[in-house]
Design an enzyme around this catalytic site. Structure first.
Site, mmCIF file in Angstrom:
data_model
loop_
_atom_site.group_PDB
_atom_site.id
_atom_site.type_symbol
_atom_site.label_atom_id
_atom_site.label_comp_id
_atom_site.label_asym_id
_atom_site.label_seq_id
_atom_site.Cartn_x
_atom_site.Cartn_y
_atom_site.Cartn_z
ATOM 1 N N LYS A 78 44.998 71.540 20.204
ATOM 2 C CA LYS A 78 46.052 72.554 20.066
ATOM 3 C C LYS A 78 46.621 72.874 21.453
ATOM 4 O O LYS A 78 45.877 72.960 22.441
ATOM 5 C CB LYS A 78 45.466 73.812 19.410
ATOM 6 C CG LYS A 78 46.492 74.894 19.119
ATOM 7 C CD LYS A 78 45.853 76.085 18.401
ATOM 8 C CE LYS A 78 46.844 77.212 18.175
ATOM 9 N NZ LYS A 78 46.232 78.388 17.514
ATOM 10 N N SER A 148 48.382 80.109 13.439
ATOM 11 C CA SER A 148 49.198 79.504 14.467
ATOM 12 C C SER A 148 48.862 78.046 14.751
ATOM 13 O O SER A 148 49.631 77.346 15.398
ATOM 14 C CB SER A 148 49.046 80.306 15.759
ATOM 15 O OG SER A 148 47.710 80.230 16.248
ATOM 16 N N SER A 172 44.008 81.892 12.320
ATOM 17 C CA SER A 172 44.882 80.787 12.730
ATOM 18 C C SER A 172 44.288 79.389 12.610
ATOM 19 O O SER A 172 45.016 78.402 12.739
ATOM 20 C CB SER A 172 45.354 80.991 14.174
ATOM 21 O OG SER A 172 46.307 82.026 14.220
#
Lengths: 481, 66
Positions: A78, A148, A172
């Site tokens: 990420k 997210s 997330s």
């Protein structure tokens, strides 16, 4: 099934025995990204060093230096986890936002385990939202992947990598896992170091794996977990062998179902899928214990106070310099309104957290895990500014968080795994939580369910070539030489 | 909606809250905060005076890993 679609438990012995090479796997991942990511928009950067790392991994494997189950396996990171060989943006294109080229603890651990860090996946800016624009859900390109960690969710669901890293402050990891039909594990707070992860809210941030199967999650967790004194919140607690949870019976385990808060305000398909899964866990030998948890009505105010205040403190210098004007509109607003949280509100939120942790500990005296839905709904349209569920309207943020944030407030481990589809063919996620540092029981129950219902074997169908519609993205992700 | 805030009081509030360059967006931000405040106000009615906040001061942190 192509090798890139195989679970780590299949790939690892093949790589170790020389029946498959890290080079082949990495080439396959890069080719998949080239063919499909124009539509998903899940990657923001590909690693120029990936092929070199794969060649080195193969050299080590040939020399008998096997570094473990992730050796030679392409894994995405990420874009809020720092990496030495790839830029980090934390999803922000704002002027003045820059991060060093160093490895976060999680990237370093994956690299040391021989994983091939294939690229960086898109995050909602500063991990502050459930939408993750412009990434799309591989199950339906008109829907969001959740956030997210939406880039990681879409990349894993879309078969672009074997696993990915996510971070989770209010859900997330688990929200995109649920919406993309994959497995996402938020470990116990303090189990995985956040050193080198761009902070969102210090006391709520977690990092963990996003994978296609529960056994893959166990394999990645085995690499990520462990004490790191450079993260002040990291706990020096021994790490068990997570793979020992796999294949274990759940007969006699006490599965808790919290009937307030988690049910009744979800889409009907979500409630139905979870009820069926609960019956299935009972048929597998678990005893079902229903209960209510008090004080959950106060949780949303608590997490909002903590998250807003923390995020604004982190962005304070940017705010004072006027740089937040360059943030995306929704994130700019969240960062600015953190000013309105008073110190007293913040501390009352931290007191309430203690109450919730005590309530949950009491519940775990009578149950081994708590199961329920991960998200009240399936993937929605990126244009939705409100979400309607059973006649009630909510913002996408509060609706998507509602069932996941409790375990950020309490720091408990929680996993999301697929448990069915709605009538539009969109995945539904089941959440399983346990007491602190008991990831092994979470994995045990999740794996037992997955073996009975391998929803993970159902994959999104793709057009043979999903062309890029964004020239800048195509350029940034140009195929490797 | 409440009455307009006296400019001098408004200036004091901005100073108390540390609101700087974003002050031109104050109305917009207050509107965005309204629903969040409703949730936070639920906390305000709780008597938690006997509950220690979950964040606990640990003076040993700088010595970890030495």
């Amino acid at each position: 099934m192509e090798p890139i679609d195989q679970p780590i438990e299949t790939l690892a012995p093949a790589l170790r025995a020389g029946k498959l090479s890290a080079t082949e796997l990495t080439e396959a991942a890069l080719e998949r990204i080239r063919l499909r990511d124009g539509a998903f928009k899940s990657f923001v950067h590909l690693n120029d060093s990936a092929m070199a790392a794969a060649i080195e991994a193969d050299r080590d494997l040939r020399g008998g230096h096997w570094r473990g189950p992730l050796h030679g396996v392409p894994i995405a990171v990420k874009d809020n986890c720092l990496t030495a060989d790839m830029p980090t943006t934390a999803g922000s294109m704002a002027l003045g936002v820059a991060f060093p080229l160093v490895d976060s603890a999680v990237a370093a651990r994956l690299r040391a385990a021989g994983a091939i860090l294939i690229g960086k996946t898109r995050t909602h800016e500063f991990a502050w939202g459930p939408v993750c624009p412009p990434t799309r859900n591989p199950w339906d390109l008109s829907r969001i992947p959740g956030g997210s960690s939406g880039g990681s969710g879409a990349a894993v669901a879309g078969g672009l990598c074997v696993a990915a890293l996510g971070t989770d402050t209010g859900g997330s990891i688990r929200i995109p896992a649920s919406l993309c039909g994959i497995v996402g594990l938020k470990p116990t707070y303090g189990r995985v170091s956040r050193k080198g992860i761009v902070p969102h809210s210090w006391s709520l941030d977690h990092a963990g794996p996003m994978t296609r199967t529960v056994s893959d999650a166990a394999a990645v967790m085995a690499t990520l977990a462990g004490y790191d004194p450079s993260d002040p919140a990291c706990s020096d607690v021994s790490v068990p062998d997570y793979t020992s949870a796999l294949g274990q019976s759940i007969s006699g385990l006490r599965v808790g179902v919290c009937r307030n808060h988690f049910f009744g305000r979800n889409q009907a398909a979500v409630d139905n899928a979870i009820e069926v899964a609960i019956v299935d866990l009972a048929e597998a030998g678990a005893s079902i214990v229903e209960f209510d948890l008090p004080n959950l009505d106060y949780g949303l105010g608590a997490i909002l106070a903590i998250e807003l205040a923390s995020s604004t403190a982190y962005h304070d210098q940017a705010l004072q310099a006027g740089r937040t004007a360059h943030y995306s509109k929704d994130v700019r607003t969240m960062v600015e309104i953190g000013r309105f949280v008073t110190a007293v509100d913040y501390l009352k939120a931290e007191q309430l957290r203690h109450v919730l942790m005590t309530d949950l500990a009491r519940a775990f005296d009578t149950v081994d895990v708590i199961v329920g839905p991960t998200v009240p709904l399936t993937a929605w349209s990126p244009d939705a500014d409100h979400i309607e569920i059973r006649g009630a309207s909510e913002s996408p943020l509060t609706a998507s968080w509602r069932l996941s944030y409790l375990y950020n407030l309490t720091g408990s481990p929680a996993i999301s795994l697929p448990c069915g589809f709605d009538s539009d063919g969109l995945p539904i996620g089941m959440q399983i939580a346990a007491k602190a540092f008991d990831e092994i029981t979470v994995l045990r129950v999740a794996h037992a369910y997955e073996r009975r219902h391998p929803w993970c074997a159902t994959r999104p169908s793709f057009a043979p070539n999903l062309a890029f519609d964004d020239d800048r993205t195509a350029q940034r992700l140009k195929p490797m030489a | 909606m409440s009455e307009p805030i006296d400019p001098s009081v408004g200036a004091l509030l901005r100073e108390l809250l540390g609101i700087g360059p974003e002050s031109e967006r104050l109305d917009e931000n207050l509107a965005a905060y309204a629903s969040i405040l409703e949730e936070i106000k639920k906390l305000r009615v709780l008597d938690l005076s006997d509950v220690h906040p979950v964040v606990i001061f640990d003076p040993s942190i700088p010595y970890r890993g030495r």
